[in-house]
Design an enzyme around this catalytic site. Structure first.
Site, PDB file in Angstrom:
ATOM      1  NE  ARG A 195     -14.964  51.099  -9.221  1.00  0.00           N
ATOM      2  CZ  ARG A 195     -14.106  50.776  -8.249  1.00  0.00           C
ATOM      3  NH1 ARG A 195     -13.183  51.549  -7.886  1.00  0.00           N
ATOM      4  NH2 ARG A 195     -14.071  49.556  -7.715  1.00  0.00           N
ATOM      5  CB  THR A 204      -9.873  51.043 -17.467  1.00  0.00           C
ATOM      6  OG1 THR A 204     -11.302  51.378 -17.294  1.00  0.00           O
ATOM      7  CG2 THR A 204      -9.401  50.338 -18.596  1.00  0.00           C
ATOM      8  CG  ASP A 264     -20.385  46.027  -5.763  1.00  0.00           C
ATOM      9  OD1 ASP A 264     -19.797  45.896  -6.901  1.00  0.00           O
ATOM     10  OD2 ASP A 264     -21.530  46.493  -5.726  1.00  0.00           O
ATOM     11  CG  ASP A 269     -23.007  43.103  -6.354  1.00  0.00           C
ATOM     12  OD1 ASP A 269     -23.807  43.432  -7.375  1.00  0.00           O
ATOM     13  OD2 ASP A 269     -21.817  42.785  -6.694  1.00  0.00           O
TER      14      ASP A 269
HETATM   15  C1  PRP Z   1     -19.183  51.745  -7.173  1.00  0.00           C
HETATM   16  C2  PRP Z   1     -19.804  52.878  -6.225  1.00  0.00           C
HETATM   17  C3  PRP Z   1     -19.405  53.950  -6.942  1.00  0.00           C
HETATM   18  C4  PRP Z   1     -17.937  53.806  -7.709  1.00  0.00           C
HETATM   19  C5  PRP Z   1     -17.076  54.219  -6.662  1.00  0.00           C
HETATM   20  O1  PRP Z   1     -20.117  51.710  -8.355  1.00  0.00           O
HETATM   21  O2  PRP Z   1     -21.204  52.832  -5.861  1.00  0.00           O
HETATM   22  O3  PRP Z   1     -20.375  54.504  -7.861  1.00  0.00           O
HETATM   23  O4  PRP Z   1     -18.049  52.408  -7.592  1.00  0.00           O
HETATM   24  O5  PRP Z   1     -15.761  53.877  -7.348  1.00  0.00           O
HETATM   25  P1  PRP Z   1     -14.889  55.254  -8.146  1.00  0.00           P
HETATM   26  O6  PRP Z   1     -14.765  56.268  -6.614  1.00  0.00           O
HETATM   27  O7  PRP Z   1     -13.463  54.324  -7.992  1.00  0.00           O
HETATM   28  O8  PRP Z   1     -15.307  55.576  -9.035  1.00  0.00           O
HETATM   29  P2  PRP Z   1     -20.120  50.654  -9.488  1.00  0.00           P
HETATM   30  O9  PRP Z   1     -19.470  51.010 -10.462  1.00  0.00           O
HETATM   31  O10 PRP Z   1     -19.739  49.268  -8.731  1.00  0.00           O
HETATM   32  O11 PRP Z   1     -21.600  50.563  -9.898  1.00  0.00           O
HETATM   33  P3  PRP Z   1     -22.946  50.143  -9.063  1.00  0.00           P
HETATM   34  O12 PRP Z   1     -23.429  50.994  -8.083  1.00  0.00           O
HETATM   35  O13 PRP Z   1     -23.871  50.051 -10.336  1.00  0.00           O
HETATM   36  O14 PRP Z   1     -22.693  48.660  -8.738  1.00  0.00           O
HETATM   37  N1  URA Z   2     -17.328  50.566  -5.119  1.00  0.00           N
HETATM   38  C1  URA Z   2     -17.660  49.432  -4.157  1.00  0.00           C
HETATM   39  O1  URA Z   2     -19.234  49.043  -4.345  1.00  0.00           O
HETATM   40  N2  URA Z   2     -17.012  49.005  -3.243  1.00  0.00           N
HETATM   41  C2  URA Z   2     -16.056  49.614  -3.317  1.00  0.00           C
HETATM   42  O2  URA Z   2     -14.996  48.937  -2.355  1.00  0.00           O
HETATM   43  C3  URA Z   2     -15.387  50.304  -4.268  1.00  0.00           C
HETATM   44  C4  URA Z   2     -16.145  50.725  -5.043  1.00  0.00           C
END
Ligand code: PRP
Ligand code: URA
Length: 212
Positions: free
Chosen positions: A107, A111, A203, A206
């Site tokens: 994400r 935005t 997160d 993480d």
């Molecule tokens: C997180 C999560 C989803 C997304 C959800 O990923 O694992 O993929 O955010 O958010 P949304 O419903 O608003 O799209 P992130 O973008 O943090 O990437 P990562 O898993 O690589 O940390």
């Molecule tokens: N992605 C995450 O990992 N945590 C949240 O709360 C939202 C998006």
């Protein structure tokens, strides 16, 4: 939140117990990873209630009997990278031979729009039941885009599983993809101004991989 026919919110006491530990900021990486996996396995069982079984002949020590099995090779798992990776073993516990595809999304922090950076899917995925998995369903942008990508590849039978969801994410997926059953173990209250789920767990990527 309005009720949607394609949305299934689990209300299982064992899941509630595990979610309480998962949310705790003092829960470390190893336990976090194990809990995500265990919750996913429970969700996989529950989400397969409608599976079409195939008849097989089984010889017991006493006689031959017709029994019913899941056609195992008909299942594929697609995690949304990164955090979805934490759910793969949970589905593999139930379907050990399921092939795995990967869709990479992150994400944009400003935005909140999902950006696809990787997509590699197993051959023949269009004829399989696909478990699209991601622990977090926040705005729903990532899940909607991943579902679009799978449908473009011809997938017709997709189940989406998320561990924790915000109401707006559930609504976004339910509306954009009414043909896709959405399984959510826990529905949370809302998103904060940074797009994080409240009360949430922080997160997920993480916490799974120890990157912060
Ligand atoms: C997180 C999560 C989803 C997304 C959800 O990923 O694992 O993929 O955010 O958010 P949304 O419903 O608003 O799209 P992130 O973008 O943090 O990437 P990562 O898993 O690589 O940390
Ligand atoms: N992605 C995450 O990992 N945590 C949240 O709360 C939202 C998006």
């Amino acid at each position: 939140m309005k009720a949607y026919k394609n949305v299934f919110i689990f209300d299982h006491p064992l899941i509630k117990h595990k979610i309480a530990i998962l949310r705790d900021k003092n829960t470390g990486m190893k336990e976090f990873r194990e809990l995500i996996e265990e919750i996913t396995t429970i969700m996989t069982y529950e989400s397969m209630r409608d599976v079409k079984l195939i008849p097989v002949q089984v010889e017991t020590p006493l006689e031959t009997t017709t029994q019913y099995k899941v056609p195992e090779e008909s299942v594929a798992i697609v995690p949304i990278l990164r955090a979805g990776l934490g759910m793969v073993n949970g589905v593999h516990k139930v379907f050990p031979t399921a092939k795995v595809g990967h869709i990479g999304m992150y994400r944009d922090e400003e935005t909140l729009q999902p950006q696809e950076y990787y997509c590699k899917l197993p051959e023949g995925i269009e004829n399989k039941t696909v478990f699209l998995v991601d622990p977090m369903l926040a705005t729903g942008g990532s899940a909607c885009d991943a579902l679009d990508a799978l449908k473009k590849r011809g997938c017709k039978n997709i189940k989406f599983m998320a561990v924790i969801a915000a109401p707006q994410g559930v609504e976004a997926v339910a509306k954009a993809h009414p043909d896709v059953p959405v399984y959510v173990s826990t529905l949370d209250r809302c998103l904060n101004e940074n797009g994080y789920i409240l009360p949430g767990l922080g997160d997920a990527g993480d916490r799974l991989f120890g990157t912060k």
